[in-house]
Design a protein around this motif. Structure first.
Motif, PDB file in Angstrom:
ATOM      1  N   ILE A  77     -54.709   4.886  60.331  1.00 56.72           N
ATOM      2  CA  ILE A  77     -56.174   4.924  60.375  1.00 56.72           C
ATOM      3  C   ILE A  77     -56.608   6.349  60.689  1.00 56.72           C
ATOM      4  O   ILE A  77     -56.108   6.966  61.637  1.00 56.72           O
ATOM      5  CB  ILE A  77     -56.718   3.952  61.421  1.00 56.72           C
ATOM      6  N   ARG A 100     -64.363   5.669  59.981  1.00 56.38           N
ATOM      7  CA  ARG A 100     -62.978   5.408  60.329  1.00 56.38           C
ATOM      8  C   ARG A 100     -62.395   4.452  59.305  1.00 56.38           C
ATOM      9  O   ARG A 100     -62.930   3.367  59.102  1.00 56.38           O
ATOM     10  CB  ARG A 100     -62.956   4.711  61.695  1.00 56.38           C
ATOM     11  N   THR A 102     -58.583   3.704  56.570  1.00 57.51           N
ATOM     12  CA  THR A 102     -57.231   4.116  56.191  1.00 57.51           C
ATOM     13  C   THR A 102     -57.249   4.933  54.901  1.00 57.51           C
ATOM     14  O   THR A 102     -56.446   5.836  54.731  1.00 57.51           O
ATOM     15  CB  THR A 102     -56.333   2.896  55.966  1.00 57.51           C
ATOM     16  N   PHE A 147     -63.832   3.752  69.160  1.00 52.61           N
ATOM     17  CA  PHE A 147     -62.536   3.148  68.868  1.00 52.61           C
ATOM     18  C   PHE A 147     -61.376   4.095  69.181  1.00 52.61           C
ATOM     19  O   PHE A 147     -60.225   3.782  68.891  1.00 52.61           O
ATOM     20  CB  PHE A 147     -62.476   2.685  67.410  1.00 52.61           C
ATOM     21  N   ALA A 150     -56.785   3.830  73.227  1.00 48.78           N
ATOM     22  CA  ALA A 150     -55.528   3.153  72.916  1.00 48.78           C
ATOM     23  C   ALA A 150     -55.570   1.686  73.324  1.00 48.78           C
ATOM     24  O   ALA A 150     -54.902   0.850  72.742  1.00 48.78           O
ATOM     25  CB  ALA A 150     -54.377   3.864  73.607  1.00 48.78           C
ATOM     26  N   VAL A 152     -58.238  -0.353  73.215  1.00 48.59           N
ATOM     27  CA  VAL A 152     -59.504  -0.941  72.784  1.00 48.59           C
ATOM     28  C   VAL A 152     -59.323  -2.452  72.632  1.00 48.59           C
ATOM     29  O   VAL A 152     -58.320  -2.939  72.132  1.00 48.59           O
ATOM     30  CB  VAL A 152     -59.969  -0.302  71.452  1.00 48.59           C
ATOM     31  N   ARG A 153     -60.281  -3.193  73.152  1.00 52.73           N
ATOM     32  CA  ARG A 153     -60.217  -4.642  73.008  1.00 52.73           C
ATOM     33  C   ARG A 153     -61.613  -5.225  73.098  1.00 52.73           C
ATOM     34  O   ARG A 153     -62.445  -4.735  73.836  1.00 52.73           O
ATOM     35  CB  ARG A 153     -59.311  -5.256  74.074  1.00 52.73           C
ATOM     36  N   PHE A 154     -61.849  -6.266  72.320  1.00 54.58           N
ATOM     37  CA  PHE A 154     -63.136  -6.949  72.365  1.00 54.58           C
ATOM     38  C   PHE A 154     -62.937  -8.376  71.888  1.00 54.58           C
ATOM     39  O   PHE A 154     -62.096  -8.652  71.054  1.00 54.58           O
ATOM     40  CB  PHE A 154     -64.180  -6.224  71.507  1.00 54.58           C
TER      41      PHE A 154
END
Lengths: 176, 174
Positions: A77, A100, A102, A147, A150, A152-154
């Protein structure tokens, strides 16, 4: 490919020059890379560029080749910075956007969709000036920097489940 | 962290029940095992390797020897709309390549943890039923009828009573 299925624009490279004449036997060869839905439109973009900036018309020139540029690292990414010039109803606007993704082609496709949705700028009204990949520390837009974490969470809150096409019904027992 | 919304909802509706302590959101995070619910790789599991943005994640599922569920989903960016997060999580670093990923999944027995879940078993049974051959279809039908027969024989008295009670209820209402 699996990834570029959702990208309506692809990254092309067009190489061409003016046809040699007695006055100019070895004209400069230009390499132009652009984002277009297919190779035909890529060549059109090339000739538009040649006409507007180098005074070479399609009738007086030749294209050596059109090549689709593949993403070098599709599994990673990246943060793309895209500099654009787009025509609003009142005049041209310079914008730089960060996204952001790929694949560069898909990132640029999404930016085009964003401009069309937010600013009603269509494909022919947008010029991509330059694109580059940015390291996380160089990015400024919060939609991208949020983002860069390292851990990152939701959670997925208020998930609206869309039934499969075969299971869709015009009337249901429960309200959605 | 506790799931505050659903816990409050629970307390309003059923105040006599205890607050569920293990009720947690399944987070979208690096290492989360997700079930792919739509598309070519439907009903396959994959691990989240990185988050692209609010709606997209990079997932991968390297083909592992024994499992039908772990069947080689290529590394690609998938929309969260087509994914369902599971309670299983692997401790991995962001954007891990295939070698490291296979090793981590093996040592942490992620496959095992997933296949133990009733959810996974239901999916496997559903798929097994769908891929049945004609002879097995006949056998299943026979088995279901035998089961129904045994149950009805055992609970004959209760069933008759229930039938009579429901008829009485209907008569009373009318």
């Amino acid at each position: 490919t699996l990834d570029l299925a959702s990208a309506h624009l692809r990254h092309y490279e067009v190489v061409g020059r003016a046809t040699p004449t007695e006055a100019c036997p070895a004209p400069k060869i230009f390499r132009h890379h652009c984002f277009a839905p297919n190779h035909v439109v890529a060549k059109t973009k090339f000739w538009k560029f040649m006409r507007e900036y180098h005074k070479v018309k399609r009738a007086n020139g030749e294209v050596f080749g059109v090549r689709e540029l593949k993403e070098k690292r599709p599994g990673v990414i990246k943060n793309f910075a895209v500099q654009l010039r787009w025509y609003s109803r009142t005049g041209p606007v310079n914008t730089s956007k960060e996204i952001r993704d790929t694949h560069l082609a898909r990132g640029v496709s999404r930016i085009f969709n964003e401009l069309s949705g937010q600013h009603r700028a269509s494909f022919s009204n947008i010029q991509v000036i330059r694109t580059c990949t940015k390291a996380p520390k160089d990015c400024t837009r919060p939609n991208v920097t949020q983002f860069h974490n390292a851990k990152v969470r939701f959670p997925l809150i208020h998930r609206v489940r869309v039934p499969k096409k075969s299971l869709r019904a015009p009337f249901t027992a429960k309200a959605p | 962290s506790k799931a505050t919304v659903s816990v409050l909802y629970c307390s309003r509706k059923q105040p006599h029940l205890k607050m569920p302590e293990t009720n947690q959101w399944r987070f979208i995070e690096v290492g989360r095992l997700v079930l792919i619910t739509k598309g070519k790789y439907e009903n396959k599991v994959a691990t989240i390797l990185d988050v692209v943005d609010q709606n997209r994640v990079l997932i991968d599922s390297p083909a592992c020897k024994d499992s039908a569920v772990w069947a080689g989903v290529p590394r690609h960016v998938a929309s969260l709309k087509d994914l369902e997060p599971t309670p299983v999580k692997t401790e991995i670093t962001r954007g891990l390549r295939v070698g490291g990923l296979v090793k981590a999944l093996d040592t942490q027995n992620t496959i095992g943890k997933w296949t133990e879940l009733t959810w996974a078993k239901k999916i496997m049974h559903r798929e097994a039923r769908a891929n049945i051959n004609d002879f097995d279809r006949f056998r299943v039908d026979r088995a279901r009828r035998q089961r129904a027969f045994c149950l009805r024989k055992k609970f004959a008295a209760k069933l008759t009573k229930a039938g009579k009670d429901s008829k009485a209820k209907k008569a009373f209402k009318a």
